[in-house]
Scaffold this active site. Structure first.
Site, short mmCIF file in Angstrom:
data_model
loop_
_atom_site.label_atom_id
_atom_site.label_comp_id
_atom_site.label_asym_id
_atom_site.label_seq_id
_atom_site.Cartn_x
_atom_site.Cartn_y
_atom_site.Cartn_z
N LYS A 1 0.85 -1.20 0.00
CA LYS A 1 0.00 0.00 0.00
C LYS A 1 0.88 1.25 0.00
CE LYS A 1 -0.27 -0.22 5.05
NZ LYS A 1 -1.14 -0.55 6.20
N TYR B 1 14.91 30.50 6.77
CA TYR B 1 13.79 31.33 7.22
C TYR B 1 13.74 31.46 8.74
CZ TYR B 1 11.98 30.71 2.48
OH TYR B 1 11.82 30.69 1.13
C1 LIG Z 1 -0.31 -1.66 6.80
C2 LIG Z 1 -0.91 -2.92 7.25
C3 LIG Z 1 -0.11 -4.05 7.43
C4 LIG Z 1 1.39 -4.03 7.34
O1 LIG Z 1 1.93 -3.56 8.55
P1 LIG Z 1 3.52 -3.53 8.80
O2 LIG Z 1 3.68 -3.18 10.22
O3 LIG Z 1 4.08 -2.50 7.89
O4 LIG Z 1 4.01 -4.88 8.47
C5 LIG Z 1 -0.73 -5.25 7.70
N1 LIG Z 1 -2.08 -5.31 7.84
C6 LIG Z 1 -2.87 -4.24 7.72
C7 LIG Z 1 -4.34 -4.39 7.88
C8 LIG Z 1 -2.33 -2.99 7.43
O5 LIG Z 1 -3.11 -1.93 7.33
#
Ligand SMILES: *Cc1c(COP(=O)(O)O)cnc(C)c1O
Length: 631
Positions: free
Chosen positions: A48, A284
């Site tokens: 994702k 800045y």
């Molecule tokens: C993002 C996510 C993961 C992965 O989590 P990590 O800690 O990056 O391994 C797994 N399951 C769900 C439902 C998630 O949203």
């Protein structure tokens, strides 16, 4: 895919202005490591958020090539983008709204996480498509986000069972997401896993037969082995994101501690260097003023690139020094004060000289593999976590996907000078490296070299077994070759030939493992095999910390990634280099897209491109090896 090149990150870094270099060989390494920990479970690679900023299609392909079984995304749109990129592997998406395009999801075989509210819309899509939707029912076991609560669960299960009977749904899985897995030992994790067990029982009683129950994210998987019963965590599948990218979810453990290799390096070339007097204001708000005459270097990365604006003080590695960002981080750029540098290797602070230690065009690394500042260092400076640091690197920063020739060079640049100066865009590193290689050769010139070309894993194993016939207690074997080259297969052959206890696996997690000689084997009373992975050991000094001397004289010692690190242990040694035979000659195939794809799919022994022969070169150094072994 267009960005994938066969060059090392180093080469890319020298040529482009600014980029996030993503080493797909590191991703593959991480996938193999995670698969090993998952002990046969299905690995769902979570890609994702554009693979946490690393580039979803490229990472997905690399992860699948390395053995991941399935992909995970939050949104259906992300899953469909993978389909658009030509990826046909199973994908699960779990975060939906009434606007989600379920019709496309069902039509294109995207599996759906189902919390409850979206079920009717999904059933409509299945009806319209004339295909059942494949779903994973999601339990909220305590995180308080998505998923059905335990109270809502029986109703969700009943609805799903009815829909399955009507042919509209296939309940493939049941899952939940953990809240505190990054703090191993917290009781809530056990409570969540118990809730999942109850929910699965309820589903089974309702006539469902989910074949994939999953809970573990990266911290869950990495801590499973410390549980009384790891199976309770591992279930049938694990959903891992952060670990793919080589980052640690634990505050007190580095990626190297976990056997992971950070895949992303955020770097840019220095845009300006100038001398300023004491009292000069920077950026800045003029919140920083130099306290002595110094030089300032300008790094062309800022908050529009996803560098956190609040991260003033974060480290930037340039040449042999690490310098803090001073003053406010701006939209496009930030500034480091060269009078406040530390030595990149020793960490000792440095006196500023009258000449700047950095020049325009030098390579500046904000974070990357071990030996560079880490994403965690930037997270600390910004009051956030490494997940956010890499994920927020914006599309304004070009991604450069590379497959580093040797991941060891990426993972352990600390002391890289000792390994041939492979890292850091300093002065002519290649020339330095060549000079050092020559020195090494002078010190222990090989007496001879044998080359063999095993075409299959079986032949690789047989080669190891044959070599074992010439080995005796006290022998040291250095085994080099990129990930997936067949080092472990070769070592398994050595072990079989020596007649030691089986179970030889890639040793990264333990650094060193001793396989005792079997009394019922072919050579009872023969030497034990000590199998070492020097991959995480950057220097000879690091090697000394694992006390190889204790077993050196009585055992056969095999050191993976050993060259440049363990020569001091013995004046005599065998050096075994494994590479893909094709790597030596230019391959027309690798220059087109198909060739690059074939490379990504490549895995030793899976047929097709993976059946490519290896070239094994055995060289002997020192008096013990004045004659070559029989091979
Ligand atoms: C993002 C996510 C993961 C992965 O989590 P990590 O800690 O990056 O391994 C797994 N399951 C769900 C439902 C998630 O949203």
């Amino acid at each position: 895919m267009v960005g994938v090149s066969e060059t090392t990150p180093q080469q890319n870094r020298q040529s482009s202005e600014r980029s996030a270099v993503v080493d797909l060989a590191a991703v593959e390494h991480n996938v193999r490591r995670l698969l090993e920990l998952a002990r046969g479970r299905t690995l769902i690679a979570v890609v994702k958020a554009d693979a946490y900023g690393h580039g979803a299609p490229e990472v997905a392909r690399a992860a699948l090539a390395a053995g991941a079984h399935m992909l995970g995304t939050a949104h259906v749109a992300e899953a469909l983008a993978l389909r658009d990129a030509g990826i046909t592997a199973p994908v699960l998406a779990w975060l939906h709204t009434p606007s989600t395009d379920f019709a496309s999801a069902v039509a294109r075989g995207v599996r759906l996480g189902i919390s409850g509210g979206e079920l009717d819309a999904v059933l409509d899509a299945a009806r319209a498509a004339g295909t059942p939707a494949v779903v994973h029912l999601k339990l909220d076991s305590g995180l308080g986000r998505n998923g059905a609560t335990e109270q809502q669960w029986p109703e969700l299960v009943a609805r799903a069972a009815r829909a399955q009977d009507e042919g509209l749904l296939t309940v493939e899985g049941i899952f939940t997401h953990l809240a505190v897995a990054d703090e191993p030992g917290r009781p809530e994790t056990t409570e969540q896993l118990d809730a999942l067990t109850r929910a699965v029982a309820v589903a089974r009683a309702a006539g469902l037969a989910p074949r994939m129950v999953h809970a573990a994210n990266t911290p869950g998987l990495l801590s499973a082995q410390d549980l009384p019963d790891p199976d309770v965590m591992l279930r049938d599948a694990v959903r891992v994101g952060l670990g793919l990218y080589g980052l640690s979810p634990f505050a007190d453990r580095t990626p190297a501690d976990l056997g992971l290799a950070p895949a992303m390096t955020l770097r840019a070339r220095v845009a300006n260097v100038k001398a300023v007097p004491a009292g000069a204001g920077v950026s800045y708000g003029l919140t920083y003023r130099t306290d002595a005459p110094t030089h300032l270097a300008l790094v062309p990365l800022g908050y529009a690139d996803g560098v956190p604006r609040v991260a003033t003080g974060a480290p930037v590695h340039i040449g042999t020094g690490v310098y803090p960002v001073v003053g406010r981080i701006a939209m496009d750029q930030c500034v480091v004060d060269l009078s406040r540098g530390r030595d990149a290797v020793t960490g000792e602070s440095r006196k500023a000289g009258s000449e700047p230690t950095v020049r325009i065009g030098d390579e500046a690394v904000l974070f990357g593999a071990a030996g560079h500042p880490s994403a965690a260092d930037w997270a600390d400076a910004a009051g956030t976590i490494n997940y956010e640091v890499v994920t927020r690197i914006s599309p304004r920063v070009p991604r450069e996907h590379v497959r580093a020739a040797e991941v060891s060079g990426v993972v352990a640049p600390r002391g890289a000078e000792d390994q041939g100066g492979r890292e850091h865009g300093g002065d002519a590193p290649a020339a330095q490296g060549a000079a050092r290689d020559e020195d090494a050769e002078q010190a222990g010139r090989p007496e001879w070299a044998l080359t063999r070309h095993p075409g299959t894993p079986e032949e690789m194993r047989a080669l190891g077994e044959a070599l074992a016939g010439s080995l005796r207690a006290g022998d040291l074997v250095l085994l080099n070759g990129e990930l997936g080259a067949g080092k472990t297969t070769f070592t398994q052959g050595l072990g079989a030939g020596l007649g030691v206890r089986e179970g030889i696996i890639s040793p990264t997690f333990v650094l060193t493992r001793r396989h005792p000689n079997r009394t019922d084997g072919p050579h009872p009373g023969g030497p034990d095999l000590v199998h070492v992975d020097a991959y995480r050991l950057a220097t000879a000094e690091d090697v000394d910390t694992i006390d190889l001397e204790d077993t050196l004289d009585t055992c056969v010692t095999v050191v993976e990634w050993g060259t440049g690190k363990v020569e001091h242990l013995s004046p005599s040694r065998l050096v075994v280099d494994i590479d893909r035979a094709r790597g030596a000659a230019a391959t027309p195939a690798a220059e087109d897209l198909a060739g690059v794809l074939a490379d990504l799919d490549e895995q030793w022994g899976d047929g097709g491109a993976g059946s490519e022969p290896r070239r094994v070169t055995v060289r002997g150094v020192g008096p013990r090896w004045s004659e070559p072994p029989a091979l």
